[in-house]
Design a protein around this motif. Structure first.
Motif, PDB file in Angstrom:
ATOM      1  N   GLY A  28      -0.512   2.369  -4.991  1.00  0.00           N
ATOM      2  CA  GLY A  28       0.308   1.831  -6.081  1.00  0.00           C
ATOM      3  C   GLY A  28       1.628   1.226  -5.649  1.00  0.00           C
ATOM      4  N   CYS A  29       2.146   1.611  -4.475  1.00  0.00           N
ATOM      5  CA  CYS A  29       3.417   1.036  -4.020  1.00  0.00           C
ATOM      6  C   CYS A  29       3.268  -0.456  -3.720  1.00  0.00           C
ATOM      7  N   CYS A  30       2.037  -0.928  -3.512  1.00  0.00           N
ATOM      8  CA  CYS A  30       1.786  -2.357  -3.292  1.00  0.00           C
ATOM      9  C   CYS A  30       1.646  -3.115  -4.612  1.00  0.00           C
ATOM     10  N   VAL A  31       1.658  -2.356  -5.712  1.00  0.00           N
ATOM     11  CA  VAL A  31       1.432  -2.939  -7.039  1.00  0.00           C
ATOM     12  C   VAL A  31       2.663  -2.796  -7.924  1.00  0.00           C
ATOM     13  N   ASP A  32       3.249  -1.610  -7.904  1.00  0.00           N
ATOM     14  CA  ASP A  32       4.314  -1.240  -8.821  1.00  0.00           C
ATOM     15  C   ASP A  32       5.673  -1.704  -8.306  1.00  0.00           C
ATOM     16  N   GLY A  33       6.477  -2.278  -9.166  1.00  0.00           N
ATOM     17  CA  GLY A  33       7.832  -2.673  -8.768  1.00  0.00           C
ATOM     18  C   GLY A  33       8.295  -3.901  -9.507  1.00  0.00           C
ATOM     19  N   ASP A  34       9.565  -4.224  -9.309  1.00  0.00           N
ATOM     20  CA  ASP A  34      10.159  -5.370 -10.001  1.00  0.00           C
ATOM     21  C   ASP A  34       9.971  -6.674  -9.234  1.00  0.00           C
ATOM     22  N   ALA A  35       9.607  -6.560  -7.947  1.00  0.00           N
ATOM     23  CA  ALA A  35       9.411  -7.747  -7.107  1.00  0.00           C
ATOM     24  C   ALA A  35       8.473  -7.347  -5.977  1.00  0.00           C
ATOM     25  N   CYS A 122       7.820  -1.807   3.699  1.00  0.00           N
ATOM     26  CA  CYS A 122       6.544  -1.180   3.319  1.00  0.00           C
ATOM     27  C   CYS A 122       6.249   0.015   4.223  1.00  0.00           C
ATOM     28  N   HIS A 123       6.476  -0.158   5.510  1.00  0.00           N
ATOM     29  CA  HIS A 123       6.192   0.891   6.489  1.00  0.00           C
ATOM     30  C   HIS A 123       7.062   2.126   6.217  1.00  0.00           C
ATOM     31  N   LEU A 124       8.302   1.902   5.770  1.00  0.00           N
ATOM     32  CA  LEU A 124       9.239   3.000   5.527  1.00  0.00           C
ATOM     33  C   LEU A 124       9.074   3.687   4.166  1.00  0.00           C
ATOM     34  N   PHE A 125       8.371   3.073   3.231  1.00  0.00           N
ATOM     35  CA  PHE A 125       8.279   3.632   1.882  1.00  0.00           C
ATOM     36  C   PHE A 125       7.798   5.086   1.926  1.00  0.00           C
ATOM     37  N   PRO A 126       8.447   6.026   1.184  1.00  0.00           N
ATOM     38  CA  PRO A 126       9.420   5.884   0.110  1.00  0.00           C
ATOM     39  C   PRO A 126      10.886   5.939   0.534  1.00  0.00           C
ATOM     40  N   ILE A 127      11.165   5.599   1.781  1.00  0.00           N
ATOM     41  CA  ILE A 127      12.558   5.453   2.193  1.00  0.00           C
ATOM     42  C   ILE A 127      12.987   4.029   1.871  1.00  0.00           C
ATOM     43  N   ARG A 128      14.199   3.921   1.310  1.00  0.00           N
ATOM     44  CA  ARG A 128      14.770   2.604   1.022  1.00  0.00           C
ATOM     45  C   ARG A 128      16.096   2.495   1.745  1.00  0.00           C
ATOM     46  N   ILE A 129      16.353   1.347   2.301  1.00  0.00           N
ATOM     47  CA  ILE A 129      17.573   1.135   3.073  1.00  0.00           C
ATOM     48  C   ILE A 129      18.467   0.138   2.342  1.00  0.00           C
TER      49      ILE A 129
END
Length: 194
Positions: A28-35, A122-129
């Motif tokens: 779902g991280c490849c689908v869900d989001g604002d951009a 993408c590789h770091l998800f769910p870490i955001r920088i």
């Protein structure tokens, strides 16, 4: 916060547990989001380099969107990002036989067709920088999506795998082996004190 040079790592990265559970979240991280996936400027050239090798992995709908939007797009809020199909799935996403969305770039990498795995965000998800306004400091935060990542949090707790361990390859890719060794040593020190 854990400070390693000019990088500030949130405590949750060593305290919380996380292991992706693709059978539950279906990528779902490849689908869900604002951009689409955020891209560093140097990753724009990486996409150009791997594009021809990745294209055969993508469905027709993705190919049409890439023709229409281009290989990456600029978003006012997020900067350079991967294009999406109808503001949902990343244009580089592919669906496997189990209905799980995976990365077409990563599949080409796994098959030995390209040398670049996928965008670091993408590789770091769910870490955001995030960078400070003066660009001198980076904030490394743990930001799982509440509904989407609940199965991953549960699996991480069950397996007792901290976020930084699960994302060792991604953190090492982003910041290097010395950074990761320092983070690991700090995590072990904090654990021994608790």
């Amino acid at each position: 916060m854990i400070a390693i040079d000019n990088i500030l790592v949130s405590d949750e990265i060593v305290q919380e547990q996380f292991v992706c559970d693709l059978n539950k979240c279906k990528g779902g991280c490849c689908v869900d989001g604002d951009a689409g996936a955020p891209l560093n400027k140097d990753e724009l050239e990486k996409i150009n380099e791997v594009f021809d090798a990745v294209l055969p992995y993508l469905p027709e709908e993705s190919k049409k969107e890439l023709q229409r939007q281009g290989r990456y797009v600029y978003d006012k809020e997020f900067g350079w990002v991967t294009p999406t199909i109808e503001s949902k799935v990343c244009v580089y996403g592919i669906v496997d036989k189990n209905g799980i969305v995976k990365c077409g770039i990563e599949q080409a990498y796994n098959d030995g067709k390209v040398q670049w795995k996928k965008p670091i965000s993408c590789h770091l998800f769910p870490i955001r920088i995030q960078q400070s306004r003066d660009k001198q400091t980076e904030y490394v935060n743990y930001e799982p999506r509440e509904d989407l990542c609940s199965a991953a949090c549960t699996l991480g707790e069950k397996l007792k795998v901290p976020v930084y361990v699960f994302l060792k390859d991604a953190l090492t890719r982003k910041y290097g082996t010395e950074f990761y060794a320092t983070l690991e040593a700090t995590a072990e020190h904090l654990k021994s004190k608790s």
